[in-house]
Design a protein around this motif. Structure first.
Motif, mmCIF file in Angstrom:
data_model
loop_
_atom_site.group_PDB
_atom_site.id
_atom_site.type_symbol
_atom_site.label_atom_id
_atom_site.label_comp_id
_atom_site.label_asym_id
_atom_site.label_seq_id
_atom_site.Cartn_x
_atom_site.Cartn_y
_atom_site.Cartn_z
ATOM 1 N N GLU A 1 0.960 -1.516 -0.248
ATOM 2 C CA GLU A 1 0.117 0.338 -0.023
ATOM 3 C C GLU A 1 0.888 1.297 -0.015
ATOM 4 O O GLU A 1 1.154 2.631 -0.504
ATOM 5 C CB GLU A 1 -0.915 0.060 1.015
ATOM 6 C CG GLU A 1 -1.811 1.035 1.479
ATOM 7 C CD GLU A 1 -2.700 1.131 0.212
ATOM 8 O OE1 GLU A 1 -2.817 2.521 -0.089
ATOM 9 O OE2 GLU A 1 -2.816 0.080 -0.517
ATOM 10 N N THR A 2 2.041 1.468 1.138
ATOM 11 C CA THR A 2 2.844 2.311 0.738
ATOM 12 C C THR A 2 3.201 2.526 -0.385
ATOM 13 O O THR A 2 3.319 3.988 -0.819
ATOM 14 C CB THR A 2 3.885 2.012 1.719
ATOM 15 O OG1 THR A 2 3.812 2.210 3.028
ATOM 16 C CG2 THR A 2 4.951 3.508 2.025
ATOM 17 N N ARG B 1 2.425 1.593 -3.024
ATOM 18 C CA ARG B 1 0.265 2.090 -4.366
ATOM 19 C C ARG B 1 0.899 3.972 -3.948
ATOM 20 O O ARG B 1 0.853 4.659 -4.922
ATOM 21 C CB ARG B 1 -0.261 1.764 -3.897
ATOM 22 C CG ARG B 1 -1.533 2.245 -4.793
ATOM 23 C CD ARG B 1 -3.049 0.898 -3.787
ATOM 24 N NE ARG B 1 -3.130 0.108 -4.266
ATOM 25 C CZ ARG B 1 -2.973 -0.831 -4.953
ATOM 26 N NH1 ARG B 1 -3.465 0.372 -6.382
ATOM 27 N NH2 ARG B 1 -2.941 -2.022 -5.081
ATOM 28 N N ARG B 2 0.716 4.863 -3.255
ATOM 29 C CA ARG B 2 0.464 5.645 -2.501
ATOM 30 C C ARG B 2 1.603 6.406 -3.130
ATOM 31 O O ARG B 2 1.697 7.874 -3.417
ATOM 32 C CB ARG B 2 0.441 6.015 -0.903
ATOM 33 C CG ARG B 2 -1.375 4.817 -0.845
ATOM 34 C CD ARG B 2 -1.374 5.395 1.129
ATOM 35 N NE ARG B 2 -2.713 4.802 1.114
ATOM 36 C CZ ARG B 2 -3.736 5.620 2.483
ATOM 37 N NH1 ARG B 2 -3.283 6.272 3.248
ATOM 38 N NH2 ARG B 2 -4.746 4.520 2.467
ATOM 39 N N LEU C 1 1.918 5.355 8.465
ATOM 40 C CA LEU C 1 2.110 4.176 6.844
ATOM 41 C C LEU C 1 4.263 4.336 6.821
ATOM 42 O O LEU C 1 4.670 3.054 7.687
ATOM 43 C CB LEU C 1 2.247 4.195 5.984
ATOM 44 C CG LEU C 1 0.636 4.047 5.142
ATOM 45 C CD1 LEU C 1 0.083 4.584 3.636
ATOM 46 C CD2 LEU C 1 0.683 2.805 5.173
ATOM 47 N N ASP D 1 -1.276 0.724 -8.937
ATOM 48 C CA ASP D 1 -1.351 -0.892 -9.203
ATOM 49 C C ASP D 1 0.257 -1.819 -10.376
ATOM 50 O O ASP D 1 0.333 -2.504 -8.425
ATOM 51 C CB ASP D 1 -2.152 -1.134 -10.048
ATOM 52 C CG ASP D 1 -3.860 -0.961 -10.011
ATOM 53 O OD1 ASP D 1 -3.410 -0.866 -9.159
ATOM 54 O OD2 ASP D 1 -4.908 -0.838 -10.933
ATOM 55 N N ALA E 1 2.162 -1.785 -6.459
ATOM 56 C CA ALA E 1 2.053 -2.457 -5.200
ATOM 57 C C ALA E 1 2.368 -4.003 -5.544
ATOM 58 O O ALA E 1 3.135 -4.340 -4.773
ATOM 59 C CB ALA E 1 0.258 -2.003 -5.001
ATOM 60 N N THR F 1 4.710 -5.393 -3.340
ATOM 61 C CA THR F 1 4.089 -7.108 -2.754
ATOM 62 C C THR F 1 5.332 -8.530 -3.084
ATOM 63 O O THR F 1 5.649 -9.061 -1.974
ATOM 64 C CB THR F 1 2.640 -7.246 -2.721
ATOM 65 O OG1 THR F 1 2.459 -6.324 -2.427
ATOM 66 C CG2 THR F 1 2.180 -8.704 -2.753
#
Length: 258
Positions: free
Chosen positions: A108-109, A111-112, A164, A211, A214, A218
């Motif tokens: 998520e980090t 992604r942002r 985060l 996308d 992220a 991951t």
């Protein structure tokens, strides 16, 4: 002491026992432990080995030694972190929970970061990724570790969320404890593979592709999980007197430190 423990450094075994002692006695940050002599008697080991174990745990931030005062469970900056004081760096279940958390929070980090990073932050992320590649090609493990930490810190900073950022920092701090106690700081996988992952993540962030950023981050953390499990398996089956398990079918390996 188990049969396996006979082939491990004594201080490492005692460090595990000390962390278990803290958990079993529900000790909290600031609580005082027995003296080195008292701990040695409690754990059935020597004072010298106990002293080395205490030094290691102090070095990774789990104990505090105050001259003339004694040995204490290390304090935490945030009261909420007290729940993590009983984290066991050599317990597979605990480490896998930590990696699962990293998988969620760092994905998520990234992604942002791809959505919010400023040009200056993008340059910093790319720069640290490139530095990790230079260190990897030179076989410079310490240089790579510094660039790796800077890369992840830069990504979390670019996400513009202090919670985060704090989560990423804390998770990597606990992961570092496992590296020290389980692998003595050894490089767990291919530095060049890790650097290539850094560069791919940096490009996804620079391209504003949340996308992909992220997914790549991951996968980067998943790589750490796979190599951790492999190192644990190798550690167990490389002990003297152990037979080796059959090798699994070969497939492309992607070992790297996240």
């Amino acid at each position: 002491m188990s049969a396996d423990d006979r082939y491990r450094p004594g201080y490492e075994v005692v460090a595990e026992q000390l962390l278990a002692y803290i958990a079993e006695h529900d000790l909290r940050p600031g609580d005082r432990l027995p003296t080195e002599k008292g701990l040695a008697e409690e754990l059935g080991t020597t004072r010298n080995v106990t002293r080395e174990a205490v030094k290691v745990l102090a070095a990774i931030g789990r104990l505090t030694v105050r001259k003339g005062a004694g040995i204490f469970v290390a304090s935490v900056a945030n009261p909420a972190d007290e729940q993590l004081v009983h984290y066991q760096p050599t317990d597979m279940e605990h480490v896998l929970m930590l990696l699962d958390y990293r998988r969620l929070i760092e994905g998520e980090t990234a992604r942002r970061a791809s959505e919010l990073a400023t040009p200056v932050q993008v340059r910093a992320i790319r720069g640290h990724a490139d530095q990790s590649g230079v260190a990897a090609r030179a076989g410079d493990a310490s240089g790579f570790a510094a660039a790796d930490a800077a890369f992840h810190d830069a990504v979390s900073e670019a996400a513009r969320n202090v919670f985060l950022q704090s989560g990423v920092t804390n998770a990597r701090r606990f992961a570092g404890q496992s590296d020290v106690l389980l692998f003595h700081g050894d490089v767990p996988g291919s530095l060049e593979a890790a650097a290539a992952q850094h560069i791919a993540i940096a490009e996804a962030i620079a391209g504003g592709d949340p996308d992909r950023a992220a997914v790549l981050m991951t996968e980067h953390v998943d790589t750490t999980r796979h190599q951790f499990e492999r190192r644990i398996r190798d550690r167990v089956f490389n002990l003297p007197g152990r037979s080796h398990p059959p090798e699994p079918p070969s497939q492309p390996a992607k070992e790297a430190r996240a």
